[in-house]
Scaffold this motif. Structure first.
Motif, PDB file in Angstrom:
ATOM      1  N   LEU A 110       0.824  -1.195   0.000  1.00 21.98           N
ATOM      2  CA  LEU A 110       0.000   0.000   0.000  1.00 21.98           C
ATOM      3  C   LEU A 110       0.866   1.255   0.000  1.00 21.98           C
ATOM      4  O   LEU A 110       2.047   1.214   0.363  1.00 21.98           O
ATOM      5  CB  LEU A 110      -0.912  -0.002   1.225  1.00 21.98           C
ATOM      6  N   ARG A 113      -2.765   5.630   3.915  1.00 26.19           N
ATOM      7  CA  ARG A 113      -3.995   5.305   4.636  1.00 26.19           C
ATOM      8  C   ARG A 113      -4.646   6.572   5.190  1.00 26.19           C
ATOM      9  O   ARG A 113      -3.949   7.499   5.610  1.00 26.19           O
ATOM     10  CB  ARG A 113      -3.713   4.343   5.803  1.00 26.19           C
ATOM     11  N   ALA A 343      -7.406   2.715   2.109  1.00 21.14           N
ATOM     12  CA  ALA A 343      -6.008   2.406   1.799  1.00 21.14           C
ATOM     13  C   ALA A 343      -5.797   2.555   0.303  1.00 21.14           C
ATOM     14  O   ALA A 343      -6.555   1.996  -0.499  1.00 21.14           O
ATOM     15  CB  ALA A 343      -5.661   0.997   2.245  1.00 21.14           C
ATOM     16  N   GLN A 344      -4.786   3.320  -0.080  1.00 18.51           N
ATOM     17  CA  GLN A 344      -4.436   3.476  -1.488  1.00 18.51           C
ATOM     18  C   GLN A 344      -3.390   2.435  -1.861  1.00 18.51           C
ATOM     19  O   GLN A 344      -2.346   2.335  -1.222  1.00 18.51           O
ATOM     20  CB  GLN A 344      -3.887   4.878  -1.764  1.00 18.51           C
ATOM     21  N   THR A 345      -3.673   1.649  -2.875  1.00 18.54           N
ATOM     22  CA  THR A 345      -2.739   0.616  -3.299  1.00 18.54           C
ATOM     23  C   THR A 345      -1.640   1.224  -4.173  1.00 18.54           C
ATOM     24  O   THR A 345      -1.739   2.359  -4.634  1.00 18.54           O
ATOM     25  CB  THR A 345      -3.444  -0.489  -4.095  1.00 18.54           C
TER      26      THR A 345
END
Length: 372
Positions: A110, A113, A343-345
């Protein structure tokens, strides 16, 4: 480090090397994606131990012996290794030997967040999640993105390339170190009221079987019409997924149903791989929404995930949107009530394999996708 094809039993046995693989990387997912060919790969160290795995989906170009490779939410390797070439070079070499002209993958690390309260404070007209200062920056994800660029990979959505096939922004409810009481106290007051309303109204929750998938699919079609989207899946797809995943590991795919007066009002699917849990697809009826069948359904699924020992209850994708006037914000607003986090991947990355023919075919593929 070497890479080679591995049989399903040994592949499944190596399922928790780096915190658990995605359900899109289990061996049985290949049986779900029948419009793709596939192979299971394993990285081995000098002692022949399996140290990494990947499910590779393959699609052949029409009338050509060249293949496009896709590793959804994979591979499952040590992404914290500062020398990613040790892992990626053998993969590229293997694919090149098998006439692959381009490959796309979705590294699991990730990037950032955001807590629910942080995003709630950032809501506004034309606002996006990525405009809000995150609560946590994940160093491994940032390092992976930087390293991939230097190795010739391009982010999905850049340079005319097709965007991410899997969600870029995930919504996850933290479960580690919590019990049912603390989990419930983390829900918004509105969510807690809706759960109590469902209980008082007599809504019942039960686990469904394969025979209930038809009812789930009808509710899904209703949900698609109501919310103006289309997943493009058929009933046969969900039946195949339910059969393939559960034959490989009983209980891997679960169907939860909310009933009221004997009628199914909501149906959600949940996927379990080891100690990782995902809420995958949800559907509900247009009527009797006042008895809140989806809220109690989600609460039941969250408690089951907690009992399974999951660290996170992953509610999958949300849009990069904090504009309350945008219809895409509605799903995020609903999920924010669980007290979870966005959450940004790292996103998906793609590259052509070495050679002028492969690069030419890749450019042609990009142009073809753009026209579509």
């Amino acid at each position: 480090m070497t890479i080679s094809v591995i049989e399903p039993p040994e592949y499944e046995a190596a399922s928790d090397l780096y915190g658990g693989r995605s359900f899109l990387q289990v061996a049985s997912w290949a049986a779900v994606k029948t419009d793709w060919a596939s192979e299971l790969l394993a990285w081995r160290d000098a002692e022949n131990r399996v140290v990494g795995t990947a499910l590779v989906l393959l699609r052949r170009l029409p009338a050509m012996s060249r293949w496009y490779a896709y590793l959804p939410e994979g591979p499952d390797i040590d992404w914290a290794d500062p020398v990613l070439e040790r892992w990626l070079a053998p993969l590229i070499a293997h694919l090149e030997r098998h006439d692959v002209f381009a490959v796309r993958m979705g590294p699991p690390p990730l990037l950032r967040r955001w807590r629910s309260e942080t995003l709630a404070a950032g809501v506004g007209r034309r606002r996006r999640i990525d405009q809000v200062l995150p609560d946590l920056v994940e160093p491994v994800g940032a390092a992976v993105a930087e390293r991939l660029r230097t190795l010739g990979w391009t982010r999905a959505g850049e340079a005319g390339m097709q965007g991410d096939a899997q969600p870029r922004y995930l919504f996850q409810v933290p479960l580690a170190g919590r019990d049912a009481e603390t989990l419930k106290s983390g829900l918004s007051k509105q969510w807690q009221r809706n759960i109590r309303k469902a209980v008082r109204s007599g809504v019942e929750v039960r686990r469904g079987a394969a025979g209930d998938l038809a009812a789930f699919f009808e509710l899904l079609r209703t949900t698609e019409r109501r919310n103006g989207f289309r997943l493009g899946r058929t009933l046969a797809y969900y039946e195949r997924q339910f059969r393939a995943l559960n034959e490989a590991a009983p209980g891997r795919m679960r169907l939860y149903l909310s009933t009221y007066g004997g009628e199914i009002l909501a149906a959600h699917t949940m996927t379990v791989v080891g100690r990782r849990v995902w809420y995958q697809t949800g559907a509900s009826a247009d009527h009797r929404r006042d008895v809140r069948p989806s809220h109690i359904l989600q609460w039941t699924m969250m408690r089951d995930a907690l009992e399974l020992g999951a660290s996170w209850y992953d509610m999958r994708g949300v849009a990069n949107c904090l504009d309350p006037e945008d219809p895409a914000y509605g799903l995020l607003r609903w999920k924010l009530g669980t007290g979870g986090e966005v959450a940004q991947t790292t996103g998906e990355w793609e590259r052509a394999l070495p050679g002028p023919i492969n690069r030419a075919l890749h450019r042609a593929l990009i142009r073809h996708r753009a026209r579509r």
